[in-house]
Design a protein around this motif. Structure first.
Motif, PDB file in Angstrom:
ATOM      1  N   LEU A 327       0.826  -1.208   0.000  1.00  0.00           N
ATOM      2  CA  LEU A 327       0.000   0.000   0.000  1.00  0.00           C
ATOM      3  C   LEU A 327       0.863   1.262   0.000  1.00  0.00           C
ATOM      4  O   LEU A 327       0.497   2.271  -0.603  1.00  0.00           O
ATOM      5  N   ALA A 328       2.005   1.204   0.660  1.00  0.00           N
ATOM      6  CA  ALA A 328       2.931   2.338   0.638  1.00  0.00           C
ATOM      7  C   ALA A 328       3.464   2.565  -0.778  1.00  0.00           C
ATOM      8  O   ALA A 328       3.579   3.712  -1.229  1.00  0.00           O
ATOM      9  N   LEU A 329       3.797   1.490  -1.468  1.00  0.00           N
ATOM     10  CA  LEU A 329       4.308   1.617  -2.837  1.00  0.00           C
ATOM     11  C   LEU A 329       3.250   2.223  -3.755  1.00  0.00           C
ATOM     12  O   LEU A 329       3.562   3.062  -4.611  1.00  0.00           O
ATOM     13  N   ILE A 330       1.998   1.810  -3.596  1.00  0.00           N
ATOM     14  CA  ILE A 330       0.915   2.345  -4.430  1.00  0.00           C
ATOM     15  C   ILE A 330       0.731   3.834  -4.169  1.00  0.00           C
ATOM     16  O   ILE A 330       0.739   4.655  -5.097  1.00  0.00           O
ATOM     17  N   GLU A 331       0.557   4.203  -2.904  1.00  0.00           N
ATOM     18  CA  GLU A 331       0.303   5.600  -2.573  1.00  0.00           C
ATOM     19  C   GLU A 331       1.519   6.473  -2.874  1.00  0.00           C
ATOM     20  O   GLU A 331       1.377   7.616  -3.317  1.00  0.00           O
ATOM     21  N   GLY A 332       2.725   5.941  -2.627  1.00  0.00           N
ATOM     22  CA  GLY A 332       3.926   6.712  -2.926  1.00  0.00           C
ATOM     23  C   GLY A 332       4.062   6.996  -4.410  1.00  0.00           C
ATOM     24  O   GLY A 332       4.410   8.107  -4.816  1.00  0.00           O
ATOM     25  N   TRP A 333       3.782   5.987  -5.245  1.00  0.00           N
ATOM     26  CA  TRP A 333       3.853   6.173  -6.700  1.00  0.00           C
ATOM     27  C   TRP A 333       2.826   7.203  -7.153  1.00  0.00           C
ATOM     28  O   TRP A 333       3.131   8.089  -7.958  1.00  0.00           O
ATOM     29  N   VAL A 334       1.609   7.104  -6.638  1.00  0.00           N
ATOM     30  CA  VAL A 334       0.563   8.056  -7.018  1.00  0.00           C
ATOM     31  C   VAL A 334       0.959   9.468  -6.604  1.00  0.00           C
ATOM     32  O   VAL A 334       0.762  10.426  -7.363  1.00  0.00           O
ATOM     33  N   VAL A 373     -11.210  -4.847  10.942  1.00  0.00           N
ATOM     34  CA  VAL A 373     -10.239  -5.910  11.205  1.00  0.00           C
ATOM     35  C   VAL A 373      -9.037  -5.454  12.007  1.00  0.00           C
ATOM     36  O   VAL A 373      -8.065  -6.191  12.153  1.00  0.00           O
ATOM     37  N   GLY A 374      -9.062  -4.234  12.537  1.00  0.00           N
ATOM     38  CA  GLY A 374      -7.919  -3.764  13.300  1.00  0.00           C
ATOM     39  C   GLY A 374      -6.687  -3.580  12.439  1.00  0.00           C
ATOM     40  O   GLY A 374      -5.563  -3.613  12.929  1.00  0.00           O
ATOM     41  N   LEU A 375      -6.869  -3.363  11.140  1.00  0.00           N
ATOM     42  CA  LEU A 375      -5.751  -3.231  10.209  1.00  0.00           C
ATOM     43  C   LEU A 375      -5.579  -1.773   9.823  1.00  0.00           C
ATOM     44  O   LEU A 375      -6.519  -1.118   9.397  1.00  0.00           O
ATOM     45  N   GLU A 376      -4.375  -1.260   9.993  1.00  0.00           N
ATOM     46  CA  GLU A 376      -4.071   0.106   9.578  1.00  0.00           C
ATOM     47  C   GLU A 376      -3.771   0.083   8.093  1.00  0.00           C
ATOM     48  O   GLU A 376      -2.676  -0.267   7.653  1.00  0.00           O
ATOM     49  N   LEU A 377      -4.766   0.456   7.305  1.00  0.00           N
ATOM     50  CA  LEU A 377      -4.635   0.307   5.860  1.00  0.00           C
ATOM     51  C   LEU A 377      -3.673   1.318   5.256  1.00  0.00           C
ATOM     52  O   LEU A 377      -2.869   0.985   4.414  1.00  0.00           O
ATOM     53  N   ARG A 378      -3.769   2.572   5.699  1.00  0.00           N
ATOM     54  CA  ARG A 378      -2.859   3.569   5.152  1.00  0.00           C
ATOM     55  C   ARG A 378      -1.454   3.285   5.668  1.00  0.00           C
ATOM     56  O   ARG A 378      -1.215   3.262   6.858  1.00  0.00           O
ATOM     57  N   PRO A 379      -0.503   3.073   4.779  1.00  0.00           N
ATOM     58  CA  PRO A 379       0.850   2.715   5.224  1.00  0.00           C
ATOM     59  C   PRO A 379       1.569   3.883   5.873  1.00  0.00           C
ATOM     60  O   PRO A 379       1.535   5.008   5.391  1.00  0.00           O
ATOM     61  N   ARG A 380       2.273   3.594   6.926  1.00  0.00           N
ATOM     62  CA  ARG A 380       3.079   4.611   7.591  1.00  0.00           C
ATOM     63  C   ARG A 380       4.339   4.926   6.778  1.00  0.00           C
ATOM     64  O   ARG A 380       4.977   5.934   6.986  1.00  0.00           O
ATOM     65  N   ALA A 386       7.635   6.999  -1.575  1.00  0.00           N
ATOM     66  CA  ALA A 386       7.666   8.088  -2.555  1.00  0.00           C
ATOM     67  C   ALA A 386       9.102   8.507  -2.851  1.00  0.00           C
ATOM     68  O   ALA A 386       9.468   8.752  -4.009  1.00  0.00           O
ATOM     69  N   ALA A 387       9.940   8.562  -1.810  1.00  0.00           N
ATOM     70  CA  ALA A 387      11.338   8.937  -2.012  1.00  0.00           C
ATOM     71  C   ALA A 387      12.055   7.919  -2.886  1.00  0.00           C
ATOM     72  O   ALA A 387      12.884   8.281  -3.741  1.00  0.00           O
TER      73      ALA A 387
END
Length: 494
Positions: A327-334, A373-380, A386-387
């Motif tokens: 999820l971090a890779l997806i959001e970072g790329w976007v 589900v107690g899952l933190e979806l947005r990656p820290r 992105a870097a």
């Protein structure tokens, strides 16, 4: 009903006890409460995090009555759809789709300039909140179903272990009813979550995973009412905000459409994580010993704090790490692609900052998956991702960056996010200098002009050209220079 209560009525059979319990539940669900009791439906709803208004409570208890009277093996997910649509339909108007429809073509052109990931075959859309619910609810159900089944199984197991032996014959009857009522409660809560999310999201990609599937639905979408709500208080032009969000949304849509394995990979990872959940009934019993049932605020605090969710198993810890990285890779790329595409958009930095603040404060994705589900979806780790994407584009190219999405094994790993040098080494970019664009002739001439380094005119050096009105040093050019300085040309002698 405890064991000591049953000992006071030794003549009662297991079936009689079951029928009595069923009668009491019917009275509770009808709103009348047990004889001599003071049952407050609103207090129960508050403790469960459910709606407190009269109409919603009536619908909830009607659903629970149906589930108890006609227990089924599975969960009636129509409750989720109905509840979510009712909530999505309330509130402010749906908004004007014209702004989104104007923004999409420009956003697509800008993205073409900064990424090799091409357009989708589906056209982007402007949709209402109700349409967002209708077209995404099946994905939410597929994600939540493993959790619902785990909870129902845990409750049934706990009941089986705690009931006295005299009631063992009723378990066969009571189990399906308990599962059906518990499933109805879970389906209602899921409908609440999805309905509330429809008032938080501004675009289809806001949750971070591809919610829409099917012909015509995968080209990206904006919710005009959500865009308006996002822009409120931003002190930015509404058209600019719409265009920025359109760029982000189309970047999401292109990535998921182009990377065909990505949607199934993500959905499977989330459901596998949820399927591994186990409800720790022993932990619940320990917490319940010191809990005052009349203190509904304390109960709600306990439920919302996640204290009832047991610690993650080693398998879940590994699954969580994989999800967080992906999820971090997806959001970072976007983020990186969007920043490159909107360089000519006024106020883009301020809008991007608002997106970051919204994410840090807990956006739609955190609310949904944290509750379910107690899952933190947005990656820290999004900033690190992105870097890394920027680094690959600088040392290699945007093509090299984008081609890493062609297979999951090519993507940066969690370790490479921690140590980007290892990724550069794997890609053969360790010694590469940051790529810089070669200036064209116009850029070179413009730089010379701005620096005051243009070469002297040919006539002043006395070389190369003949006189006359067409020559660089001729009188015609002198007149032109005078005009550029705002002076009148010198008249010829009489």
């Amino acid at each position: 009903m405890g064991a000591h209560d049953h000992d006071d009525t030794p003549g009662a059979s297991g079936d009689d006890a079951f029928n009595e319990l069923q009668r009491m539940l019917r009275e509770l669900l009808a709103g009348g409460g047990p004889a001599g009791g003071n049952f407050d439906p609103a207090a129960l709803a508050q403790a469960a995090g459910l709606p407190g208004d009269t109409a919603a409570l009536q619908g909830l208890f009607a659903s629970l009555q149906r589930a108890m009277q006609n227990p089924t093996k599975g969960i009636d997910w129509s409750i989720t759809r109905r509840t979510a649509i009712e909530i999505a339909g309330g509130g402010e108007p749906s908004g004007d789709p014209a702004g989104a429809l104007r923004a999409f073509p420009v956003a697509s052109l800008w993205l073409d300039e900064v990424t090799d990931v091409g357009q989708t075959s589906d056209a982007p859309r402007a949709i209402t909140r109700i349409e967002w619910v209708q077209q995404s609810v099946d994905t939410w159900i597929s994600l939540a179903e493993p959790v619902a089944n785990s909870i129902a199984a845990a409750l049934t197991d706990a009941l089986t272990g705690q009931l006295p032996e005299e009631l063992s014959g009723s378990i066969a009857q009571f189990g399906p009813m308990l599962q059906s009522v518990g499933g109805a409660l879970f389906a209602t809560q899921l409908g609440q979550i999805v309905g509330k999310l429809s008032h938080e999201v501004a675009a289809g990609g806001d949750v971070g995973i591809p919610l829409f599937e099917g012909p015509g639905r995968e080209g990206g979408s904006l919710i005009p009412a959500g865009v308006t709500a996002f822009a409120t208080g931003l002190d930015q032009d509404a058209e600019a905000v719409t265009l920025y969000l359109a760029v982000r949304e189309l970047a999401h849509a292109r990535l998921f459409r182009h990377t065909k394995w990505l949607r199934l990979h993500l959905i499977t990872a989330v459901t596998d994580y949820a399927r591994g959940m186990r409800i720790d009934t022993t932990h619940i019993e320990e917490l319940a010993r010191d809990l005052d049932p009349s203190d509904t605020s304390k109960i709600q605090e306990l439920v919302s704090s996640g204290a009832l969710i047991p610690p993650k198993t080693p398998e879940q810890v590994a699954a969580h790490s994989r999800l967080e990285t992906m999820l971090a890779l997806i959001e970072g790329w976007v983020d990186v692609v969007t920043a490159s595409a909107v360089t000519r958009l006024p106020g883009a930095d301020a809008i991007a900052e608002m997106v970051r603040r919204r994410r840090a404060a807990g956006g739609p994705a955190e609310h949904a998956f944290g509750t379910l589900v107690g899952l933190e979806l947005r990656p820290r780790r999004q900033r690190e991702a992105a870097a890394v994407w920027r680094l690959v584009a600088e040392r290699g190219s945007t093509s090299r960056r984008d081609e890493l999405w062609s297979h999951p094994d090519l993507l940066p790993t969690a370790e490479e996010l921690d140590h980007p040098a290892r990724l550069l080494e794997r890609l053969g970019l360790s010694g590469a200098e940051p790529a810089t664009a070669e200036p064209d002739d116009f850029d070179r001439e413009l730089a010379l002009l701005l620096d005051g380094d243009l070469p002297p005119a040919d006539d002043e050096s006395g070389s190369g050209t003949t006189g006359g009105s067409d020559s660089i040093g001729g009188s015609g050019d002198d007149d032109s220079r005078d005009n550029l300085r705002g002076e009148e040309p010198t008249p010829p002698p009489a």
